[in-house]
Design a protein around this motif. Structure first.
Motif, PDB file in Angstrom:
ATOM      1  N   TYR A 344       0.833  -1.206   0.000  1.00 16.60           N
ATOM      2  CA  TYR A 344       0.000   0.000   0.000  1.00 16.60           C
ATOM      3  C   TYR A 344       0.871   1.261   0.000  1.00 16.60           C
ATOM      4  CZ  TYR A 344      -3.272   3.608   1.381  1.00 16.60           C
ATOM      5  OH  TYR A 344      -4.008   4.763   1.417  1.00 16.60           O
ATOM      6  N   ARG A 345       1.899   1.288   0.852  1.00 17.52           N
ATOM      7  CA  ARG A 345       2.771   2.453   0.923  1.00 17.52           C
ATOM      8  C   ARG A 345       3.451   2.725  -0.428  1.00 17.52           C
ATOM      9  NH1 ARG A 345       4.073   0.879   6.383  1.00 17.52           N
ATOM     10  NH2 ARG A 345       5.786  -0.406   5.637  1.00 17.52           N
ATOM     11  N   ASN A 348       0.792   3.912  -2.926  1.00 20.75           N
ATOM     12  CA  ASN A 348       0.292   5.216  -2.520  1.00 20.75           C
ATOM     13  C   ASN A 348       1.289   6.311  -2.896  1.00 20.75           C
ATOM     14  OD1 ASN A 348      -1.809   6.756  -1.186  1.00 20.75           O
ATOM     15  ND2 ASN A 348      -0.361   7.103   0.475  1.00 20.75           N
ATOM     16  N   GLY A 353      -2.814   4.848  -4.500  1.00 22.35           N
ATOM     17  CA  GLY A 353      -3.210   4.207  -3.240  1.00 22.35           C
ATOM     18  C   GLY A 353      -4.697   3.882  -3.170  1.00 22.35           C
ATOM     19  N   GLU A 354      -5.539   4.757  -3.748  1.00 20.65           N
ATOM     20  CA  GLU A 354      -6.986   4.524  -3.685  1.00 20.65           C
ATOM     21  C   GLU A 354      -7.414   3.303  -4.491  1.00 20.65           C
ATOM     22  OE1 GLU A 354      -9.078   8.003  -4.794  1.00 20.65           O
ATOM     23  OE2 GLU A 354      -8.390   9.203  -3.084  1.00 20.65           O
ATOM     24  N   SER A 375      -3.473  -3.132  -8.026  1.00 24.73           N
ATOM     25  CA  SER A 375      -3.687  -1.686  -8.132  1.00 24.73           C
ATOM     26  C   SER A 375      -3.595  -1.300  -9.591  1.00 24.73           C
ATOM     27  CB  SER A 375      -2.635  -0.915  -7.319  1.00 24.73           C
ATOM     28  OG  SER A 375      -1.390  -0.932  -7.997  1.00 24.73           O
TER      29      SER A 375
END
Length: 495
Positions: A344-345, A348, A353-354, A375
């Motif tokens: 995620y980091r 993002n 990230g969304e 993603s």
């Protein structure tokens, strides 16, 4: 909570407001009698208010009671006057209001004597009738007369139905909120803040816990937030203050601030868990000023409010510190949680990230699921083998070898690539015992020409191969709506 107790709460609130508005000079002990301190012939909230004002007067002026005043104000007979005496009067007033017909002394000797009509709420009532016949004989010189009297006695049996709710439902709901805070810490710092904590307890008296969270913001300041259960999840109600104390028996919360001035906040908790600010008092440290609800007040008014609330039983919440390792005893869960946070980091930081989503799916034939992370900027597929996490596959985007289907518990998954409407293909892969992958077959289309394992085939043969995948494989997209918060929660409590 019964109607009786709710009425007592309401009367207590009325009394609390009344005693702050009236002056101590209103006392008239000479016409008063035990309980009826106002001398108006009634025992009600006005008497409780006067007792509280007397208590406040004694606290601020350090005065003593005369014997005559003790006989009037000392309701519970313990030799002192405080909020407990006012509570006795309020309790008796509530008792009378709902049908009680005994005097104050009897009520004090039987404090749990509540009128039967309001003790329980009747769910089902069954009535049985018993008839008794009494015969009376009257003898005269001429005749004997027999009179029969029928008396009917009705007995009522009351059945109370109690609905039991599994407390785990509430715990799962509020832990989702707590985990969201933990995730914020993990993403921002890599660990949960040592001073962040939460309390879950019933403050409204309805059997459903309310949630209070004290958490350090990124800026370094702290926030204390209050949440209530809306039937499905815990929702934010309002921000509280520092130094939280609670009085569950009185449905009260006390918060304090010490930034230049000493400020006390007293909140009442409603039956539905919502709260409202009952009183705010402030002492100006630098100019020795007093305020009640934001307005200048006398020292007597300030201490009357403070002493009223101080008389209640307060305690610190039983806080639970944030746990950034809810997967203790499960090595694979810790690996997956750490990898999800890193993924995620990284995404993002790229501005995607969304779009990040996660799924736990069973591809191989063991009891540990595989981790799928995706993603807009690509994704990764992991398995756990021999005590270690192994990356099976990685892709750069949805059209570049992305993982879309899997054959549950059969060690197979597919990747998809596309160069346009007439150029696309799938590959079927097998997960080996060491966690690596081996390609089993390919199905593709290139400008209207169809291929299976590199060989040209007819459209029907191509469709047959694709249909085998659709019939036997599950799509990951139906599980891919888990964001980082929901994923970590599922990882902790659903697997």
């Amino acid at each position: 909570m019964t109607k009786y107790n709710r009425l007592r709460k309401k009367l207590a609130c009325i009394s609390a407001i009344a005693f702050t508005l009236a002056s101590v000079s209103d006392f008239s002990a000479y016409s008063a009698i035990f309980g009826d301190v106002t001398g108006d012939g009634l025992i009600n909230a006005s008497d409780a208010s006067m007792i509280l004002r007397k208590y406040a007067q004694m606290s601020t002026e350090y005065s003593e009671l005369t014997q005559e005043e003790k006989s009037v104000f000392d309701i519970d007979g313990n030799g002192i006057v405080n909020s407990a005496d006012a509570s006795c009067v309020l309790g008796y007033y509530a008792y009378i209001a709902v049908g009680g017909d005994n005097d104050l002394k009897y009520y004090l000797e039987n404090p749990h004597q509540i009128p039967q009509a309001i003790i329980t709420e009747t769910a089902t009532t069954t009535t049985a009738t018993e008839t008794t016949t009494t015969t009376t004989e009257t003898t005269t010189t001429t005749e004997t007369t027999t009179t029969t009297t029928e008396a009917t006695t009705t007995a009522t049996e009351t059945t109370t139905v109690t609905t039991t709710v599994n407390p785990d439902i509430y715990r799962q709901a509020y832990m989702k909120v707590v985990d969201n805070y933990v995730n914020e810490d993990l993403i921002e710092y890599g660990y949960a803040d040592d001073d962040s904590k939460y309390y879950a307890g019933d403050l409204s008296g309805d059997g459903i816990p309310e949630l209070i969270i004290t958490h350090q913001r990124v800026s370094g300041t702290y926030e204390t937030n209050y949440y209530v259960y809306d039937g499905e999840e815990y929702v934010f109600e309002r921000e509280l203050n520092d130094g939280i104390k609670i009085s569950p028996s009185e449905n009260l919360i006390h918060g304090t601030e010490w930034e230049g001035n000493e400020v006390h906040y007293y909140y009442s908790v409603n039956r539905d868990g919502s709260i409202k600010l009952e009183k705010q008092i402030m002492y100006g440290v630098y100019d020795s000023s007093y305020y009640v609800n934001g307005s200048p007040a006398s020292a007597n008014d300030y201490y009357a409010v403070q002493n009223y609330y101080n008389a209640f039983s307060w305690k610190s919440p039983q806080w639970t510190e944030f746990d950034d390792s809810p997967y203790k005893g499960s090595v694979w869960k810790n690996y997956y949680a750490s990898k999800a946070n890193d993924f995620y980091r990284m995404k993002n930081a790229l501005g995607t990230g969304e779009s990040v989503s996660f799924a736990l799916i069973y591809i191989d034939d063991d009891d540990i699921p595989e981790l799928w992370a995706d993603s807009y900027a690509g994704g990764e597929l992991y398995t756990f083998k021999n005590g270690n996490m192994v990356k099976i596959h990685e892709w750069e985007g949805a059209r570049v070898s992305s993982v879309g289907y899997y054959y549950k518990k059969n060690n197979m998954f597919t990747t998809y690539s596309s160069g346009g409407a007439y150029n696309y293909g799938m590959a079927v892969w097998k997960i080996l015992s060491d966690g690596t992958k081996s390609r089993l077959s390919t199905v593709s289309c290139s400008d209207g020409t169809y291929y299976v394992n590199g060989s040209t085939v007819s459209k029907s043969q191509f469709d047959e191969s694709m249909q085998w995948i659709y019939d036997n494989f599950s799509t990951i997209s139906e599980f891919s709506n888990k964001n980082i918060t929901d994923f970590r929660y599922d990882l902790a409590y659903s697997f």
